[in-house]
Scaffold this motif. Structure first.
Motif, short mmCIF file in Angstrom:
data_model
loop_
_atom_site.label_atom_id
_atom_site.label_comp_id
_atom_site.label_asym_id
_atom_site.label_seq_id
_atom_site.Cartn_x
_atom_site.Cartn_y
_atom_site.Cartn_z
N MET A 49 12.30 -40.21 -2.30
CA MET A 49 13.57 -40.02 -2.19
C MET A 49 14.25 -41.01 -3.52
N GLY A 50 13.13 -41.73 -4.11
CA GLY A 50 13.23 -42.51 -5.42
C GLY A 50 14.01 -43.83 -4.67
N MET A 51 13.55 -44.38 -3.74
CA MET A 51 14.12 -45.62 -3.39
C MET A 51 13.81 -46.74 -4.25
N PRO A 52 14.57 -47.55 -4.54
CA PRO A 52 14.05 -48.69 -5.30
C PRO A 52 12.97 -49.60 -4.83
N GLY A 53 11.96 -49.72 -5.68
CA GLY A 53 10.69 -50.63 -5.05
C GLY A 53 9.65 -49.83 -4.58
N SER A 54 9.93 -48.41 -4.48
CA SER A 54 8.77 -47.64 -3.93
C SER A 54 8.01 -47.22 -5.14
N LEU A 55 6.92 -47.25 -4.85
CA LEU A 55 5.86 -46.56 -6.00
C LEU A 55 4.94 -45.51 -5.86
N PRO A 56 4.73 -44.56 -6.87
CA PRO A 56 4.07 -43.34 -6.77
C PRO A 56 2.52 -43.68 -6.78
N VAL A 57 1.88 -42.78 -6.06
CA VAL A 57 0.55 -42.90 -5.91
C VAL A 57 -0.18 -41.47 -6.13
N ILE A 58 -0.99 -41.27 -7.04
CA ILE A 58 -1.22 -39.80 -7.49
C ILE A 58 -2.06 -39.23 -6.49
N ASN A 59 -1.89 -37.97 -6.38
CA ASN A 59 -2.64 -37.17 -5.34
C ASN A 59 -3.83 -36.67 -6.24
N ARG A 60 -5.02 -36.92 -5.57
CA ARG A 60 -6.25 -36.78 -6.31
C ARG A 60 -6.64 -35.19 -6.62
N GLN A 61 -6.28 -34.59 -5.28
CA GLN A 61 -6.32 -33.09 -5.32
C GLN A 61 -5.46 -32.30 -6.30
N ALA A 62 -4.26 -32.80 -6.52
CA ALA A 62 -3.47 -32.18 -7.56
C ALA A 62 -3.83 -32.00 -8.82
N VAL A 63 -4.73 -33.26 -9.11
CA VAL A 63 -5.31 -33.42 -10.46
C VAL A 63 -6.51 -32.43 -10.49
N VAL A 64 -7.24 -32.41 -9.60
CA VAL A 64 -8.57 -31.41 -9.18
C VAL A 64 -8.02 -30.07 -9.51
N TYR A 65 -7.07 -29.51 -9.07
CA TYR A 65 -6.41 -28.18 -9.06
C TYR A 65 -6.15 -28.06 -10.73
N THR A 66 -5.32 -28.85 -11.22
CA THR A 66 -4.94 -28.67 -12.64
C THR A 66 -6.31 -28.41 -13.50
N VAL A 67 -7.03 -29.46 -13.43
CA VAL A 67 -7.97 -29.40 -14.35
C VAL A 67 -8.93 -28.04 -13.98
N MET A 68 -9.12 -27.77 -12.78
CA MET A 68 -9.71 -26.40 -12.28
C MET A 68 -9.07 -25.31 -12.95
N ALA A 69 -7.66 -25.12 -12.99
CA ALA A 69 -7.21 -23.97 -13.69
C ALA A 69 -7.42 -24.22 -15.16
N GLY A 70 -7.45 -25.51 -15.89
CA GLY A 70 -7.97 -25.56 -17.11
C GLY A 70 -9.19 -25.13 -17.57
N LEU A 71 -10.36 -25.30 -16.54
CA LEU A 71 -11.43 -24.67 -16.73
C LEU A 71 -11.54 -23.15 -16.69
N ALA A 72 -10.73 -22.71 -15.88
CA ALA A 72 -10.90 -21.24 -15.53
C ALA A 72 -10.24 -20.61 -16.92
N LEU A 73 -9.15 -21.29 -17.52
CA LEU A 73 -8.55 -20.59 -18.73
C LEU A 73 -8.97 -21.15 -19.86
N ASN A 74 -10.15 -21.84 -20.16
CA ASN A 74 -10.86 -22.23 -21.10
C ASN A 74 -10.34 -23.20 -21.93
N CYS A 75 -9.50 -24.03 -21.42
CA CYS A 75 -8.88 -25.28 -21.97
C CYS A 75 -9.83 -26.24 -22.26
N ASN A 76 -9.32 -27.17 -23.11
CA ASN A 76 -10.24 -28.24 -23.25
C ASN A 76 -9.49 -29.14 -22.54
N ILE A 77 -10.58 -30.14 -21.68
CA ILE A 77 -9.95 -31.28 -20.80
C ILE A 77 -10.34 -32.39 -21.62
N PRO A 78 -9.34 -33.00 -21.83
CA PRO A 78 -9.42 -34.31 -22.85
C PRO A 78 -10.11 -35.67 -21.83
#
Lengths: 490, 107
Positions: A49-78
């Motif tokens: 909701m974007g309430m003041p004072g709230s903080l984001p916490v990264i979903n590890r799985q979303a990073v895993v999926y993105t890097v997985m897509a990158g590996l499948a599509l021959n990207c460089n993973i920095p």
């Protein structure tokens, strides 16, 4: 406008594709991600909701999926990546900014092989893949007070992967091929259902044209609102023709965003947002930068399932399928997996025979349910198909009878063996039974016999058909034909 | 540093803030002073300093999941219970059928 493209001009197309990731929870909070068919505002917390004072916490799985897509599509993973704030005020954006990635995305460069217009394969170069959060859903209504909008935050903050290609796509058909291959990859990796109609895969196109042989790029136009593979192709074709005819008339191409209207097949100018794009990106202060270690990237690689190309090669090597058969079967992960389940059910059945049934009759029945339907949407299991093919292979039933049994299986979900029995389709080539059936057919069709004896070869086909019908398709056509000829000629 | 009146109007538009002419003039003067103040930072020699991406200097290190140390900015993909729809709509000036009702944003 005709879809014929003037050969004096070369279209230059780049795509921006958004793919919704199939995580359980949202990108930066624990709210359930799935929002299809949910009550409005039922998957919402202070973070999304974007309430003041709230903080984001990264979903590890979303990073895993993105890097997985990158590996499948021959990207460089920095080895380092970070999130940034992209600032723009719009009611679908709760915080007034979107957490996205600017100059340090998770994946850089990369390639995806597509089918070109002349049937050959070519690599499309990617610019990058990054991760960001999806926006809220807006519904537009009006009443006596005028028009207004309704806001549902269930989608807000869902993980969204954005892939940007280099401008090296050359036609509408190539763009469609790119999207189909990308959807196939997403489904093989099981990171998204990538259904365009459901908004799980969304595509914008940047299009310009230039005279053949010129290396300088023309003014580009961004096309939005393409909600199916067909509309992507129609929109791009329309836009290329529009730009070429403007140039030929001595008119200027205006850099703008145009929306595709499905009902008319045209693109129309969307009023440009004032101030254009001034997103004032800066590093997200609520999230520290990320370090992607080799052990992380290795772990993601180890989680990757078999990709379409290697499955295709395995099908031709292990099962001796033709390339065409293997391409057809591996086009969909679900279809190729169902095929392999059928093979595993009984290893004595010829894989090539099972392949023929999957590509032919089985596909026919599945396609009746819709373009995206799979065997799992029907009452028939891979194991049952294996048993049916075995019955044909053992000559328990004829091919024709097999088709009939399969139809009944799809209609009622019954076992192939039961259907053979209840439909009386067991193959019967008993000479006595066949002879009496043929004699009856001959007795009832003296004209056809006379035609045949008078030199009309096709009459035999008619008599054969009558006999097959009389024996309910349980007889082998070759045996019937031979017996028929013997009886007529004597 | 001189901030032009066009700069002020541009930033105001981006923030969807409407300014009168006299307000824009006043902000032009104020912002010029503020930017001038921060310009003194340019006198610091930073040639030997790496760019700072985050104020805390912290970093989220992604390794194999069983090797990773827990980090307050990283979480496993698990669903937590949301706010009740009533709570979500509590601050909304106007609602309709469970949605938040806002001014029309489509032309």
């Amino acid at each position: 406008m005709s879809s014929e493209i003037d050969t004096d001009f070369e279209p230059v197309i780049g795509l921006e594709v958004h793919i919704q990731l199939k995580t359980q929870s949202k990108m930066f909070c624990g709210c359930e991600r799935a929002y299809f068919d949910t009550e409005p505002n039922s998957h919402v917390c202070v973070v999304c909701m974007g309430m003041p004072g709230s903080l984001p916490v990264i979903n590890r799985q979303a990073v895993v999926y993105t890097v997985m897509a990158g590996l499948a599509l021959n990207c460089n993973i920095p080895s380092e990546a970070k999130f940034d704030r992209k600032n723009y005020p719009y009611p679908d954006l709760m915080k007034g900014y979107q957490i996205s990635q600017f100059d340090q995305p998770f994946c850089e460069a990369g390639t995806l092989t597509i089918q070109t217009d002349d049937g050959t394969q070519r690599d499309v170069q990617l610019e990058r893949i990054h991760l960001e959060e999806d926006t809220a859903r807006l519904i537009h209504r009006s009443d006596s007070e005028g028009s207004y909008s309704l806001l549902d935050l269930n989608r807000a903050g869902s993980p969204l992967m954005e892939l940007v290609t280099k401008p090296n796509i050359r036609s509408a058909a190539e763009a469609a091929s790119f999207l189909k291959r990308l959807r196939q990859m997403a489904r093989y990796l099981d990171i998204s259902d990538a259904n365009m109609e459901k908004g799980q895969l969304r595509c914008d196109a940047n299009i310009s044209v230039r005279p053949k042989g010129v290396s300088e790029l023309g003014t580009k136009v961004e096309i939005k609102n393409m909600n199916s593979f067909r509309s992507v192709q129609k929109a791009i074709d329309y836009e290329i023709s529009r730009q070429i005819s403007r140039i030929k008339n001595g008119e200027r191409i205006i850099q703008e965003t145009r929306g595709f209207i499905d009902s008319t097949g045209e693109t129309i100018s969307q009023r440009s947002k004032e101030g254009a794009s001034d997103y004032r990106y800066f590093p997200e202060p609520d999230l520290p930068p990320l370090s992607l270690t080799d052990t992380f990237i290795d772990e993601v690689r180890s989680l990757m399932p078999e990709l379409p190309n290697s499955r295709l090669n395995r099908f031709t090597d292990e099962y001796q399928l033709t390339p065409t058969e293997a391409i057809t079967l591996t086009d969909s992960k679900a279809r190729s997996s169902a095929y392999e389940k059928a093979l595993q059910a009984d290893e004595t059945v010829d894989p090539r025979e099972i392949a023929k049934w999957f590509i032919g009759e089985v596909a026919k029945h599945i396609n009746e349910l819709g373009v995206d339907a799979e065997l799992s949407d029907t009452k028939v299991t891979p194991q049952q198909i294996s048993r049916l093919v075995k019955l044909v292979e053992l000559k328990e039933i004829t091919n024709n009878a097999g088709r009939e049994v399969l139809s009944e299986m799809f209609a009622g979900g019954r076992e192939p063996e039961d259907l053979v029995k209840s439909l009386g389709l067991k193959q019967n080539n008993d000479a006595e039974v066949l002879e009496s059936a043929i004699k009856e057919v001959l007795a009832n069709n003296p004209k056809a016999i006379a035609d045949y004896r008078g030199g009309k070869e096709s009459a035999i086909g008619f008599l054969l058909g009558q006999t097959m019908r009389a024996t309910k398709g349980t007889a082998d056509a070759n045996i019937v034909r031979e017996l028929l000829l013997t009886l007529i000629n004597n | 540093m001189e901030i032009s009146k066009e700069d002020v109007i541009h930033v105001a538009e981006l923030a969807r803030v409407q300014l009168t002419d006299s307000e824009a003039t006043k902000l032009q003067q104020d912002l010029s002073l503020i930017f001038g103040h921060f310009e003194s930072l340019n006198e610091v020699d930073t040639s030997n300093v790496n760019p700072t991406l985050h104020a805390s200097g912290a970093q989220i290190v992604l390794a194999r999941h069983d090797l990773e140390e827990s980090h307050q900015n990283l979480r496993q993909d698990e669903i937590r219970s949301p706010l009740s729809p009533n709570q979500v709509l509590l601050n909304a000036p106007r609602t309709e059928d469970g949605f938040i009702r806002i001014k029309g944003v489509l032309d």
